[in-house]
Write an enzyme that holds these catalytic residues in place. Structure first.
Site, mmCIF file in Angstrom:
data_model
loop_
_atom_site.group_PDB
_atom_site.id
_atom_site.type_symbol
_atom_site.label_atom_id
_atom_site.label_comp_id
_atom_site.label_asym_id
_atom_site.label_seq_id
_atom_site.Cartn_x
_atom_site.Cartn_y
_atom_site.Cartn_z
ATOM 1 N N HIS A 142 12.610 -2.881 1.489
ATOM 2 C CA HIS A 142 12.220 -1.658 2.084
ATOM 3 C C HIS A 142 13.076 -0.428 1.571
ATOM 4 O O HIS A 142 14.362 -0.324 1.630
ATOM 5 C CB HIS A 142 12.177 -1.303 3.584
ATOM 6 C CG HIS A 142 11.131 -2.256 4.105
ATOM 7 N ND1 HIS A 142 9.885 -2.299 3.961
ATOM 8 C CD2 HIS A 142 11.515 -3.488 4.609
ATOM 9 C CE1 HIS A 142 9.469 -3.258 4.436
ATOM 10 N NE2 HIS A 142 10.534 -4.186 5.110
ATOM 11 N N TYR A 199 10.880 9.424 0.519
ATOM 12 C CA TYR A 199 10.922 8.360 -0.422
ATOM 13 C C TYR A 199 11.422 8.964 -1.642
ATOM 14 O O TYR A 199 11.659 8.137 -2.760
ATOM 15 C CB TYR A 199 9.371 7.777 -0.505
ATOM 16 C CG TYR A 199 9.021 7.071 0.675
ATOM 17 C CD1 TYR A 199 9.495 5.728 1.261
ATOM 18 C CD2 TYR A 199 7.969 7.631 1.539
ATOM 19 C CE1 TYR A 199 8.997 5.028 2.210
ATOM 20 C CE2 TYR A 199 7.386 7.044 2.615
ATOM 21 C CZ TYR A 199 8.020 5.580 2.923
ATOM 22 O OH TYR A 199 7.470 5.065 4.089
ATOM 23 N N ARG A 213 13.594 4.290 11.855
ATOM 24 C CA ARG A 213 12.504 5.152 11.925
ATOM 25 C C ARG A 213 11.718 4.681 13.201
ATOM 26 O O ARG A 213 12.160 4.204 14.128
ATOM 27 C CB ARG A 213 11.668 4.861 10.762
ATOM 28 C CG ARG A 213 12.540 5.563 9.293
ATOM 29 C CD ARG A 213 11.623 4.967 8.007
ATOM 30 N NE ARG A 213 10.466 5.974 8.068
ATOM 31 C CZ ARG A 213 9.487 5.908 7.064
ATOM 32 N NH1 ARG A 213 9.697 4.915 6.110
ATOM 33 N NH2 ARG A 213 8.422 6.368 7.330
ATOM 34 N N SER A 220 13.158 2.847 2.258
ATOM 35 C CA SER A 220 13.784 3.688 3.714
ATOM 36 C C SER A 220 14.357 2.477 4.445
ATOM 37 O O SER A 220 14.135 1.443 4.574
ATOM 38 C CB SER A 220 12.437 4.442 4.128
ATOM 39 O OG SER A 220 11.721 3.519 4.678
ATOM 40 N N GLU A 278 12.866 -9.661 1.016
ATOM 41 C CA GLU A 278 12.191 -8.398 1.299
ATOM 42 C C GLU A 278 12.964 -7.141 1.096
ATOM 43 O O GLU A 278 14.221 -7.146 1.094
ATOM 44 C CB GLU A 278 12.105 -8.375 3.036
ATOM 45 C CG GLU A 278 11.512 -7.270 3.595
ATOM 46 C CD GLU A 278 11.649 -7.381 5.124
ATOM 47 O OE1 GLU A 278 12.519 -8.271 5.635
ATOM 48 O OE2 GLU A 278 10.658 -6.890 5.768
ATOM 49 N N HIS A 326 4.522 -4.274 8.687
ATOM 50 C CA HIS A 326 4.677 -4.573 10.320
ATOM 51 C C HIS A 326 3.281 -4.951 11.000
ATOM 52 O O HIS A 326 3.283 -4.727 12.355
ATOM 53 C CB HIS A 326 4.962 -2.974 10.719
ATOM 54 C CG HIS A 326 5.800 -2.141 9.920
ATOM 55 N ND1 HIS A 326 7.229 -2.750 9.775
ATOM 56 C CD2 HIS A 326 5.744 -1.066 8.911
ATOM 57 C CE1 HIS A 326 7.686 -1.871 9.015
ATOM 58 N NE2 HIS A 326 6.723 -0.995 8.461
ATOM 59 N N ASP A 328 2.052 -15.695 6.427
ATOM 60 C CA ASP A 328 1.646 -17.196 6.329
ATOM 61 C C ASP A 328 1.562 -17.537 4.835
ATOM 62 O O ASP A 328 1.820 -18.498 4.343
ATOM 63 C CB ASP A 328 0.259 -17.269 7.011
ATOM 64 C CG ASP A 328 0.228 -17.334 8.654
ATOM 65 O OD1 ASP A 328 1.526 -17.535 9.122
ATOM 66 O OD2 ASP A 328 -0.804 -17.348 9.005
ATOM 67 N N ALA A 366 3.352 -0.859 4.615
ATOM 68 C CA ALA A 366 2.921 -0.922 5.904
ATOM 69 C C ALA A 366 2.576 -2.085 6.588
ATOM 70 O O ALA A 366 2.520 -2.340 7.677
ATOM 71 C CB ALA A 366 1.543 0.159 6.085
ATOM 72 N N ARG A 377 4.193 11.122 -2.147
ATOM 73 C CA ARG A 377 4.208 10.827 -0.696
ATOM 74 C C ARG A 377 5.655 11.128 0.048
ATOM 75 O O ARG A 377 6.586 10.631 -0.470
ATOM 76 C CB ARG A 377 3.840 9.243 -0.170
ATOM 77 C CG ARG A 377 4.841 8.205 -0.563
ATOM 78 C CD ARG A 377 4.481 7.057 -0.257
ATOM 79 N NE ARG A 377 4.387 6.501 1.208
ATOM 80 C CZ ARG A 377 4.459 5.435 1.722
ATOM 81 N NH1 ARG A 377 4.915 4.285 0.907
ATOM 82 N NH2 ARG A 377 4.206 5.149 2.876
ATOM 83 N N ARG A 405 8.158 0.530 13.010
ATOM 84 C CA ARG A 405 8.453 -0.246 11.788
ATOM 85 C C ARG A 405 9.593 -1.154 11.860
ATOM 86 O O ARG A 405 10.294 -1.490 11.205
ATOM 87 C CB ARG A 405 9.023 0.897 11.050
ATOM 88 C CG ARG A 405 7.950 1.974 10.701
ATOM 89 C CD ARG A 405 8.487 2.905 9.540
ATOM 90 N NE ARG A 405 7.299 3.952 9.742
ATOM 91 C CZ ARG A 405 6.164 4.270 8.845
ATOM 92 N NH1 ARG A 405 5.918 3.471 8.172
ATOM 93 N NH2 ARG A 405 5.191 5.350 9.081
ATOM 94 N N PRO A 446 0.589 -1.276 -0.017
ATOM 95 C CA PRO A 446 0.015 -0.102 0.104
ATOM 96 C C PRO A 446 0.911 1.219 -0.076
ATOM 97 O O PRO A 446 1.942 1.552 0.512
ATOM 98 C CB PRO A 446 -0.862 0.012 1.421
ATOM 99 C CG PRO A 446 -0.069 -1.096 2.265
ATOM 100 C CD PRO A 446 0.567 -1.942 1.407
ATOM 101 N N ASN A 447 0.161 2.442 -0.808
ATOM 102 C CA ASN A 447 0.773 3.608 -0.827
ATOM 103 C C ASN A 447 2.091 3.697 -1.502
ATOM 104 O O ASN A 447 2.558 4.820 -1.832
ATOM 105 C CB ASN A 447 1.042 4.323 0.666
ATOM 106 C CG ASN A 447 -0.181 4.310 1.290
ATOM 107 O OD1 ASN A 447 -1.114 4.848 0.774
ATOM 108 N ND2 ASN A 447 -0.293 3.487 2.426
ATOM 109 N N ASN A 496 7.826 -6.052 -1.225
ATOM 110 C CA ASN A 496 8.118 -4.760 -0.310
ATOM 111 C C ASN A 496 6.490 -4.619 0.139
ATOM 112 O O ASN A 496 5.680 -3.980 -0.386
ATOM 113 C CB ASN A 496 8.455 -3.565 -0.753
ATOM 114 C CG ASN A 496 8.450 -2.224 0.088
ATOM 115 O OD1 ASN A 496 7.816 -2.378 1.214
ATOM 116 N ND2 ASN A 496 8.850 -1.095 -0.295
HETATM 117 C C1 DQA Z 1 8.225 0.921 3.238
HETATM 118 C C2 DQA Z 1 8.520 1.351 4.907
HETATM 119 C C3 DQA Z 1 7.102 0.880 5.628
HETATM 120 O O1 DQA Z 1 7.331 1.111 7.085
HETATM 121 C C4 DQA Z 1 6.113 2.144 5.176
HETATM 122 O O2 DQA Z 1 4.780 1.828 5.860
HETATM 123 C C5 DQA Z 1 5.814 1.937 3.422
HETATM 124 C C6 DQA Z 1 7.160 1.732 2.798
HETATM 125 C C7 DQA Z 1 9.615 1.499 2.431
HETATM 126 O O3 DQA Z 1 9.704 0.941 1.536
HETATM 127 O O4 DQA Z 1 10.488 1.972 3.051
HETATM 128 O O5 DQA Z 1 5.094 2.253 3.003
HETATM 129 O O6 DQA Z 1 8.203 -0.457 2.941
#
Ligand code: DQA
Length: 143
Positions: free
Chosen positions: A99, A22, A106, A101, A97, A79, A86, A76, A17, A110, A9-10, A73
Site C-alpha cells: 500500500h 498519494y 487512516r 499510503s 501486499e 478492505h 480466495d 479499495a 487522485r 482501511r 482500482p483507482n 496492491n
Molecule cells: C491503497 C490504500 C487503500 O485504502 C485505497 O483504497 C487505495 C490505495 C494504497 O496504496 O495506499 O486505493 O491501497
C-alpha cells in the site's frame, strides 16, 4: 524468475487522485519504477492494473503455473474482497501486499486487509518503494 505485479482500482488515477495522500507521480511513473526495479533485481515482471474485481481475480488465477510470485496492491478491494483473498489462496503463490499510503493511520475501515491474510508480507506507507521491497522479498523467498 517471474513476478506478477497487480494494482487495483483507482491506482490508474495516481497523480490526479488525492495528491496529498498519494503524491504527484502518475501511474505511468509507477509502472516505470516497477519495471526498472525488476530489471535491477534480475526479475521478469508482468504489470497489471484493473478497476474491476473479477478481472483482478482472473489475473491472479492466470498466474498459476506461469508466475513465481505476486506483488499486489488491491487498493479499495483490500478492505472488502474475499474473492481476491480466495484467489490468492487458490494459486498459493508467494505473495506480498503493498500500500502506498499508511492504511493503518487512516480510516478504521482501511485497517482490515483480506488480501493481506494470504500474503507473506506487507509493505505499507512506503510509497513506490514498497513495490521494490516486495519484489526483493519475493526474490529472496523464491530463490
Ligand atoms: C491503497 C490504500 C487503500 O485504502 C485505497 O483504497 C487505495 C490505495 C494504497 O496504496 O495506499 O486505493 O491501497
Amino acid at each position: 524468475m517471474k513476478i506478477l505485479v497487480i494494482n487495483g482500482p483507482n491506482l490508474n488515477m495516481l497523480g490526479i487522485r488525492e495528491p496529498d495522500i498519494y503524491g504527484r507521480q502518475t501511474y505511468s511513473d509507477l509502472e516505470a519504477y516497477i519495471r526498472a526495479g525488476a530489471e535491477k533485481l534480475g526479475l521478469e515482471v508482468e504489470v497489471f492494473q484493473s478497476n474491476h474485481e473479477g478481472d483482478l481475480v482472473d489475473k491472479i488465477q492466470w498466474a498459476y503455473g506461469r508466475m513465481d510470485g505476486i506483488v499486489i496492491n488491491p487498493a479499495a478491494y483490500t478492505h472488502t474482497s474475499v474473492a481476491i483473498l480466495d484467489a490468492l489462496k487458490a494459486v498459493a503463490l508467494p505473495a506480498a501486499e503493498v500500500h502506498l499510503s499508511d492504511v493503518n493511520q487512516r480510516e478504521a475501515f482501511r485497517h482490515i486487509s483480506y488480501a493481506g491474510m494470504a500474503c507473506q508480507v506487507s509493505f505499507i506507507g512506503l510509497g513506490f518503494e514498497g513495490y521494490l521491497r516486495a519484489m526483493e522479498y519475493l526474490k529472496n523467498v523464491i530463490q
